[in-house]
Design an enzyme around this catalytic site. Structure first.
Site, PDB file in Angstrom:
ATOM      1  N   ASP A 167       2.195  -4.693  -3.642  1.00 41.13           N
ATOM      2  CA  ASP A 167       2.150  -4.119  -4.979  1.00 41.13           C
ATOM      3  C   ASP A 167       3.438  -4.366  -5.752  1.00 41.13           C
ATOM      4  O   ASP A 167       3.419  -4.465  -6.982  1.00 41.13           O
ATOM      5  CB  ASP A 167       1.916  -2.608  -4.910  1.00 41.13           C
ATOM      6  CG  ASP A 167       0.576  -2.249  -4.305  1.00 41.13           C
ATOM      7  OD1 ASP A 167      -0.208  -3.165  -3.996  1.00 41.13           O
ATOM      8  OD2 ASP A 167       0.312  -1.044  -4.135  1.00 41.13           O
ATOM      9  N   ASP A 251       1.874  -4.556 -11.723  1.00 41.02           N
ATOM     10  CA  ASP A 251       1.996  -4.524 -10.273  1.00 41.02           C
ATOM     11  C   ASP A 251       1.815  -5.954  -9.769  1.00 41.02           C
ATOM     12  O   ASP A 251       0.952  -6.695 -10.271  1.00 41.02           O
ATOM     13  CB  ASP A 251       0.936  -3.627  -9.639  1.00 41.02           C
ATOM     14  CG  ASP A 251       1.257  -2.144  -9.755  1.00 41.02           C
ATOM     15  OD1 ASP A 251       2.189  -1.788 -10.505  1.00 41.02           O
ATOM     16  OD2 ASP A 251       0.558  -1.342  -9.103  1.00 41.02           O
ATOM     17  N   HIS A 300      -5.388  -4.055  -9.051  1.00 34.26           N
ATOM     18  CA  HIS A 300      -5.071  -4.997  -7.972  1.00 34.26           C
ATOM     19  C   HIS A 300      -6.264  -5.920  -7.703  1.00 34.26           C
ATOM     20  O   HIS A 300      -7.384  -5.471  -7.463  1.00 34.26           O
ATOM     21  CB  HIS A 300      -4.612  -4.278  -6.703  1.00 34.26           C
ATOM     22  CG  HIS A 300      -3.412  -3.398  -6.945  1.00 34.26           C
ATOM     23  ND1 HIS A 300      -3.010  -2.432  -6.064  1.00 34.26           N
ATOM     24  CD2 HIS A 300      -2.526  -3.352  -7.982  1.00 34.26           C
ATOM     25  CE1 HIS A 300      -1.925  -1.816  -6.542  1.00 34.26           C
ATOM     26  NE2 HIS A 300      -1.621  -2.370  -7.718  1.00 34.26           N
ATOM     27  N   ASP A 302      -6.820  -8.207  -5.266  1.00 31.42           N
ATOM     28  CA  ASP A 302      -7.109  -8.778  -3.955  1.00 31.42           C
ATOM     29  C   ASP A 302      -8.227  -8.103  -3.169  1.00 31.42           C
ATOM     30  O   ASP A 302      -8.520  -8.523  -2.040  1.00 31.42           O
ATOM     31  CB  ASP A 302      -5.834  -8.856  -3.106  1.00 31.42           C
ATOM     32  CG  ASP A 302      -5.040  -7.561  -3.093  1.00 31.42           C
ATOM     33  OD1 ASP A 302      -5.470  -6.597  -3.723  1.00 31.42           O
ATOM     34  OD2 ASP A 302      -3.970  -7.538  -2.449  1.00 31.42           O
ATOM     35  N   CYS A 404      -2.780  -5.885   1.183  1.00 30.55           N
ATOM     36  CA  CYS A 404      -1.950  -4.896   0.485  1.00 30.55           C
ATOM     37  C   CYS A 404      -0.752  -4.456   1.318  1.00 30.55           C
ATOM     38  O   CYS A 404       0.347  -4.250   0.785  1.00 30.55           O
ATOM     39  CB  CYS A 404      -2.776  -3.658   0.138  1.00 30.55           C
ATOM     40  SG  CYS A 404      -4.126  -3.944  -1.017  1.00 30.55           S
TER      41      CYS A 404
END
Length: 420
Positions: A167, A251, A300, A302, A404
């Site tokens: 992150d 992020d 995010h 991913d 992550c």
């Protein structure tokens, strides 16, 4: 192909002298020159005792990663120790679902449940052991006291954790970029990683810290109207997010790399100003592409769009990519992973079940995947990729899967173009 290296020695001393002279003016230039002459004279006097002069040694940069799949050599793995639930502020509310709001209202600013946290710590330790067994050097952030309250001129908050290095840290070539973040509880998260980053910098890596947002009230839509999933879908379709364009924020986990092409989404934590800062910073060597998804709660990239090989990407079937045709035209293979198997009653306070596709590639033929997700393991087998199975169910509850929980510092490979 371009091989990125960092060199130590060479002409840097002369460059430094020139820079000092230019910055400080002619009067100081004379002093610098006399100092260098004095040093040179002393070195010449000592040279009579030396048989030869050693040439500067070329040294590989300790930081070098161009994509998500080259052979992994060194990785940062986060820490669950002392992790705290963020306060239930507007930016946190916008990124969590209504069924979890009572949890945040009860535990916000306090430690995550102790027994759950203990199990998460043990799982991540085992994950580190397996990575080492697979030949990967594992580094960790510093343990920190995240309960400490801090105050800036614009807000006050306790901390959160250093669990998800993906992150906050983005490695592009031999450069580590510290993301500015968008949650107030994560404002000082970078402090846990600074000892590592300083070590990498001293050994030749580039180090960039993106502009830190003030995180004043103007960065957030204080009246962001959310409650139902339908509300979220409508707002996302209209391009409305809890973060405004008051100042850059992002992020690192909203960016994903494929050599000279980097893909990013506008999300609840990454605004267009942040994306533009990154685009200008990386130009002209890299191209930043904005892509979007049918996602009611983008945060995010991913667990929505995870690139796992050259021209090979996992695309979440529940959050289809609006620009998928451009990947097909580029000759990429777009794979839809199977529905996750994680039980409905397992607490996922900060994420969705689709952490099943949040995998970490050890190389093109090995992937770290959840031991419980047998259907996605079979999918990888059909792609000729071996699954390295690890159980991090309790660690998932803190908001991340294998991708992550890690930042790859060094992968053995070269900078190439994969998107034409």
């Amino acid at each position: 192909m371009l091989r990125v290296r960092c060199l130590r020695g060479g002409s840097r001393g002369a460059e430094a002298a020139h820079l000092i002279g230019a910055m400080l003016g002619r009067s100081v230039t004379g002093w610098v020159q006399r100092a260098l002459q004095s040093t040179s004279s002393a070195a010449a006097a000592q040279s009579h005792d030396a048989d030869h002069v050693t040439e500067p040694v070329e040294q590989e940069c300790p930081v070098c990663s161009h994509n998500e799949w080259d052979p992994l050599e060194e990785v940062i793995v986060g820490r669950a120790e002392n992790a705290h639930v963020p306060p239930f502020t507007v930016e946190v509310k916008a990124n969590t679902y209504e069924k979890h709001w009572p949890f945040y209202m009860k535990h916000g600013g306090q430690s995550f449940p102790a027994d759950h946290l203990k199990k998460a710590v043990a799982e991540i330790e085992e994950m580190c052991n397996i990575l080492r067994h697979e030949g990967v050097n594992v580094r960790r952030p510093e343990p920190m006291d995240w309960s400490m309250e801090y105050k800036t001129p614009d807000f006050e908050s306790p901390g959160m954790y250093a669990a998800m290095p993906r992150d906050i840290l983005l490695v592009v070539g031999n450069e580590i970029i510290e993301a500015p973040m968008a949650w107030r509880a994560r404002f000082f998260e970078y402090r846990a990683y600074r000892p590592l980053i300083k070590e990498y910098f001293r050994n030749g890596a580039k180090w960039t810290t993106a502009p830190k947002p003030m995180m004043a009230d103007e960065l957030y839509d204080q009246d962001y109207p959310i409650r139902t999933v339908e509300d979220r879908h409508k707002l996302a379709a209209e391009g409305k997010f809890v973060t405004t364009e008051h100042e850059p924020c992002f992020d690192a986990a909203d960016f994903i790399r494929a050599g000279r092409d980097i893909f990013v989404q506008r999300s609840q934590v990454t605004n267009y100003m942040g994306i533009e800062w990154m685009r200008r910073h990386l130009a002209p060597d890299y191209k930043v592409h904005i892509i979007s998804f049918k996602d009611p709660n983008p945060m995010h990239i991913d667990a929505t769009f995870n690139i796992i090989g050259p021209g090979l990407v996992l695309s979440n079937p529940d959050r289809p990519c609006h620009q998928v045709d451009m990947f097909h035209k580029a000759g990429w293979t777009v794979v839809k992973p199977p529905t996750p198997l994680i039980p409905d009653d397992h607490p996922l306070w900060m994420s969705s079940k689709w952490l099943s596709m949040n995998v970490l590639m050890l190389d093109e033929k090995r992937v770290m995947v959840d031991a419980n997700e047998v259907t996605i393991q079979k999918m990888f087998e059909s792609l000729g990729i071996k699954s390295v199975k690890v159980n991090i169910r309790h660690a998932n509850s803190l908001g991340g899967g294998f991708h992550c929980w890690t930042t790859d510092v060094r992968r053995r490979g070269t900078l190439q173009s994969y998107f034409h």
